[in-house]
Motif scaffolding. Structure first.
Motif, PDB file in Angstrom:
ATOM      1  N   ASP A 106       0.896  -1.116  -0.071  1.00 33.23           N
ATOM      2  CA  ASP A 106      -0.007  -0.004   0.194  1.00 33.23           C
ATOM      3  C   ASP A 106       0.943   1.112  -0.182  1.00 33.23           C
ATOM      4  OD1 ASP A 106      -1.794   2.201   0.615  1.00 33.23           O
ATOM      5  OD2 ASP A 106      -2.670   1.017   2.264  1.00 33.23           O
TER       6      ASP A 106
ATOM      7  N   GLY B 272      -8.183  16.551  -1.643  1.00 33.70           N
ATOM      8  CA  GLY B 272      -9.597  15.769  -1.516  1.00 33.70           C
ATOM      9  C   GLY B 272     -10.581  16.816  -1.014  1.00 33.70           C
ATOM     10  N   PHE B 273     -11.728  16.417  -0.531  1.00 33.40           N
ATOM     11  CA  PHE B 273     -12.868  17.178   0.169  1.00 33.40           C
ATOM     12  C   PHE B 273     -12.418  17.488   1.261  1.00 33.40           C
ATOM     13  CE2 PHE B 273     -14.168  12.788  -0.073  1.00 33.40           C
ATOM     14  CZ  PHE B 273     -14.658  12.651   1.276  1.00 33.40           C
TER      15      PHE B 273
ATOM     16  N   GLU C 169     -16.176  18.314   6.651  1.00 32.93           N
ATOM     17  CA  GLU C 169     -17.000  19.704   7.717  1.00 32.93           C
ATOM     18  C   GLU C 169     -17.256  19.112   9.027  1.00 32.93           C
ATOM     19  OE1 GLU C 169     -20.660  20.403   5.533  1.00 32.93           O
ATOM     20  OE2 GLU C 169     -21.208  21.873   7.003  1.00 32.93           O
TER      21      GLU C 169
ATOM     22  N   GLU D 299     -16.569  11.638  17.404  1.00 39.56           N
ATOM     23  CA  GLU D 299     -16.293  10.276  17.178  1.00 39.56           C
ATOM     24  C   GLU D 299     -15.044   9.787  16.205  1.00 39.56           C
ATOM     25  OE1 GLU D 299     -19.645   8.079  15.490  1.00 39.56           O
ATOM     26  OE2 GLU D 299     -18.871   6.148  16.134  1.00 39.56           O
ATOM     27  N   LEU D 300     -15.019  10.416  15.224  1.00 37.53           N
ATOM     28  CA  LEU D 300     -13.729  10.455  14.548  1.00 37.53           C
ATOM     29  C   LEU D 300     -13.023  11.745  14.415  1.00 37.53           C
ATOM     30  CD1 LEU D 300     -11.934   8.789  12.368  1.00 37.53           C
ATOM     31  CD2 LEU D 300     -12.982  10.192  10.530  1.00 37.53           C
TER      32      LEU D 300
ATOM     33  N   GLN E  31      -1.554   4.827  16.801  1.00 37.88           N
ATOM     34  CA  GLN E  31      -2.681   5.152  15.809  1.00 37.88           C
ATOM     35  C   GLN E  31      -3.145   6.579  15.759  1.00 37.88           C
ATOM     36  OE1 GLN E  31      -3.833   3.756  13.123  1.00 37.88           O
ATOM     37  NE2 GLN E  31      -6.005   4.306  12.792  1.00 37.88           N
TER      38      GLN E  31
ATOM     39  N   ARG F 231      -4.230  13.890  14.687  1.00 37.13           N
ATOM     40  CA  ARG F 231      -4.285  12.722  15.482  1.00 37.13           C
ATOM     41  C   ARG F 231      -2.993  12.278  16.173  1.00 37.13           C
ATOM     42  NH1 ARG F 231      -8.220   9.474  11.958  1.00 37.13           N
ATOM     43  NH2 ARG F 231      -8.015   8.061  13.539  1.00 37.13           N
TER      44      ARG F 231
ATOM     45  N   ARG G 133      -7.855  11.479   7.115  1.00 33.80           N
ATOM     46  CA  ARG G 133      -6.728  10.363   6.721  1.00 33.80           C
ATOM     47  C   ARG G 133      -7.325   9.631   5.641  1.00 33.80           C
ATOM     48  NH1 ARG G 133      -4.190   7.850  12.501  1.00 33.80           N
ATOM     49  NH2 ARG G 133      -3.235   9.765  13.219  1.00 33.80           N
ATOM     50  N   GLY G 134      -8.352   9.133   5.491  1.00 33.94           N
ATOM     51  CA  GLY G 134      -8.638   8.286   4.270  1.00 33.94           C
ATOM     52  C   GLY G 134      -8.626   9.159   3.070  1.00 33.94           C
ATOM     53  N   GLU G 135      -8.888  10.472   2.886  1.00 37.95           N
ATOM     54  CA  GLU G 135      -8.537  10.989   1.880  1.00 37.95           C
ATOM     55  C   GLU G 135      -7.183  11.366   1.199  1.00 37.95           C
ATOM     56  OE1 GLU G 135     -12.082  10.370   2.463  1.00 37.95           O
ATOM     57  OE2 GLU G 135     -11.619  11.902   3.688  1.00 37.95           O
TER      58      GLU G 135
ATOM     59  N   SER H 134      -5.894   7.956   0.238  1.00 43.00           N
ATOM     60  CA  SER H 134      -6.397   7.929  -1.199  1.00 43.00           C
ATOM     61  C   SER H 134      -5.643   8.405  -2.187  1.00 43.00           C
ATOM     62  CB  SER H 134      -7.859   8.225  -1.065  1.00 43.00           C
ATOM     63  OG  SER H 134      -8.371   8.062  -2.416  1.00 43.00           O
TER      64      SER H 134
ATOM     65  N   ARG I 171      -2.356   7.136  -2.938  1.00 40.68           N
ATOM     66  CA  ARG I 171      -2.407   5.841  -3.736  1.00 40.68           C
ATOM     67  C   ARG I 171      -2.510   6.146  -5.169  1.00 40.68           C
ATOM     68  NH1 ARG I 171      -6.246   4.161   0.615  1.00 40.68           N
ATOM     69  NH2 ARG I 171      -4.962   3.160   2.288  1.00 40.68           N
ATOM     70  N   LYS I 172      -3.457   7.217  -5.441  1.00 40.58           N
ATOM     71  CA  LYS I 172      -3.713   7.483  -6.685  1.00 40.58           C
ATOM     72  C   LYS I 172      -2.335   8.118  -7.351  1.00 40.58           C
ATOM     73  CE  LYS I 172      -7.071   6.826  -8.558  1.00 40.58           C
ATOM     74  NZ  LYS I 172      -7.684   5.451  -8.895  1.00 40.58           N
TER      75      LYS I 172
END
Lengths: 370, 370
Positions: free
Chosen positions: A97, A162-163, A166, A201-202, A276, A331, A356-358, A361, A364-365
């Motif tokens: 990854d 990325g986006f 909010e 929560e996140l 983490q 974080r 983090r996800g964006e 991503s 990776r792209k």
């Protein structure tokens, strides 16, 4: 990387490659993950495990150097598994990854090596953008400089990645001294080192904080790598580390419109036992509610941590100039500021979050295309 | 609720109320959570634990029926703790929270009791809005009806609750048959029961799916309460439940612009051991990578779960009419649809997400004002 030998011995195939590598693949794993069962346009899995015999065995199979071909008893067309696909999916190891970038933790000496990138270079070169994002994951703190003299220049920069995430503060927030603040950031007070929005929560992943005016006296930015602090803590005071890892505390933000609460430990590990996230924000700490008999031990650990975080060996301090944007892992990296005097000049920052996800991503792209 | 007796016996205060209740509060807890140390405007904590002596004891104190007054040695003004505040913050119990609404799990008979609310009633009555949100938390599935004949009417409805959760599909998504789909939802195929976006670090909380055209044959909506399925599973097949709880599997969505991956177990519990979320999406399941020796047991458990999810006793099926919006907990309630024939008429839905944090926040604010 070529296949040398394949044989099936229920329930698994054994594959041996010409570099000596060897791996076992249960037949049900290969049947369930048949590459031809991905939807051509969406790349989503279309097979239905509920319909498959878990003890499935091949009707026949044959291997060449390049691929394994299996005729499954419940399919009409043989399924093909390339040598590379099989090698990449050996069991018990994660697929490679590009976003798995080892982190390098830092202390006060990091101030001399802080990665800096020109905004225009990231905008015109995907290679520079990729290098910037890799540095961001590695160190958790990067400066983008030479942004256009425009309050929205930093916000527009985020579109490269990325986006935005909010929050109850909107898609962006302005940090300046305001009347009737609903957050201490909107005062001229010193802000001790903290993580933003630990009451979520996140908790937001990366923070982008663009300084477009800074003429006030004071208001230096301060940062510390909580993962370095936690690494030392884990080694030197394992009992304290364990308490912080295992004690769940409540956090809360509330104003006229929102009352957002969450409960989490201060330190979280991933499933490999690595750091983490670190979620300390003393201002948003709600009233703790653990049992009395664990409370004193928690307070000892918590105070120990808070004092340790102020050790100058962990902290860097710098004054952001207009046109500079700090980007940091919210974080992992604590941020704060010294007090400033709002009567000596304007100090204005515009901030936003990208999760983090964006970021992963985008890495990776960019890796695919570089 | 009045204070009857208070005494301090290091390190704790003991408080006895006139209803016979009794509680102990370590002095450090009261000093750290002094209500006067909250910033007047922001309600954020301004005290600094790092400066406080953990073995602090009162210089003196006195109690009345209404409050405990403590003179701390490091403060000039006495601190006041009301009888109510003390009672509400007895240790070892969570503070009352209007968003803590016990869930009621359901099976196929739920179709006859599905809560329905008129959109206009939620818009004009905060009490109805509150009742709707309570039902949503309780059952995880509610229908809003009589929405205006406008594709954006359902989207606007969400503003009653909070901001939307943006994803790689945008702030909203349209479900209709499209050329070159990047998601199976954009085809006319049947969609088996699933949770949306299990490839995200935080899987979206609540989904709002507004049907504004439905003239096609087929395309019935289907739902099941995964928490009912999991409750039965936990009781009947604890070993299967344990495998699903403890096995981390990868999920992935990728298209031209994004490659978003996450790893999580299919079932997660909260810190009280209650069901917290259920994250099954067979289409977004990436290739599993556990060790070979745990793989067959995982496949057995996973197939058992998938077959059980199709038991008609768990499922409800209904046809959404134009003007109806389903709202459901996307981390609890599975949704899907039967195939439809796009040549028989239009079928168009507009969907979006609002996360659990915002729904809970709105419930708390509505509870304050009701």
């Amino acid at each position: 990387m070529h296949i040398q030998v394949v044989h099936f011995s229920a329930p698994s195939f054994v594959v041996i490659w010409d570099n000596g590598a060897q791996a076992r693949f249960p037949a049900i794993f290969l049947r369930d993950n048949d590459p031809s069962d991905l939807h051509a346009a969406t790349q989503e899995r279309t097979s239905d495990l509920a319909q498959i015999d878990l003890t499935i065995a091949p009707a026949n199979y044959q291997a060449s150097a390049e691929q394994l071909q299996i005729q499954w008893p419940d399919k009409t067309v043989p399924s093909l598994y390339s040598s590379i696909w099989l090698y990449q999916h050996r069991l018990g190891q994660r697929r490679a990854d590009a976003a798995d970038i080892p982190r390098i933790y830092w202390g006060s000496a990091f101030i001399d090596q802080l990665p800096r990138f020109r905004a225009a270079d990231c905008q015109t070169s995907t290679q520079t953008l990729y290098t910037f994002l890799q540095a961001l994951k590695r160190y958790g703190l990067v400066i983008i400089n030479e942004l256009a003299d425009d309050p929205k220049a930093g916000f527009a920069f985020g579109d490269l990645i990325g986006f935005k995430r909010e929050t109850n503060f909107g898609r962006w927030f302005e940090v300046m001294s305001k009347p009737d603040p609903n957050n201490l950031a909107y005062t001229a007070l010193a802000l001790p080192l903290h993580i933003d929005l630990t009451n979520q929560e996140l908790v937001p992943g990366y923070q982008f904080l663009h300084c477009y005016r800074n003429q006030a006296q004071g208001g230096d930015s301060i940062f510390a790598d909580a993962f370095q602090v936690c690494t030392d803590l884990r080694e030197q005071e394992p009992a304290v580390f364990a308490i912080l890892l295992n004690t769940i505390i409540p956090s809360r933000f509330h104003d006229q419109d929102y009352d957002i609460r969450h409960r989490h430990p201060l330190i979280r590990l991933n499933d490999k036992g690595e750091l983490q996230e670190f979620l300390l924000n003393a201002h948003l700490a709600d009233i703790p509610d653990m049992e009395e008999d664990s409370m004193l031990a928690f307070y000892q650990a918590y105070q120990w941590l808070m004092r340790r975080l102020r050790d100058p060996k962990y902290m860097i301090q710098l004054k952001l100039n207009a046109g500079e944007m700090v980007v940091f892992d919210n974080r992992r990296v604590l941020h704060g500021r010294t007090a400033f005097n709002p009567n000596t000049g304007q100090r204005q920052l515009l901030g936003y979050y990208i999760d983090r996800g964006e970021v992963d991503s985008r890495i990776r792209k960019l890796a695919e295309s570089s």
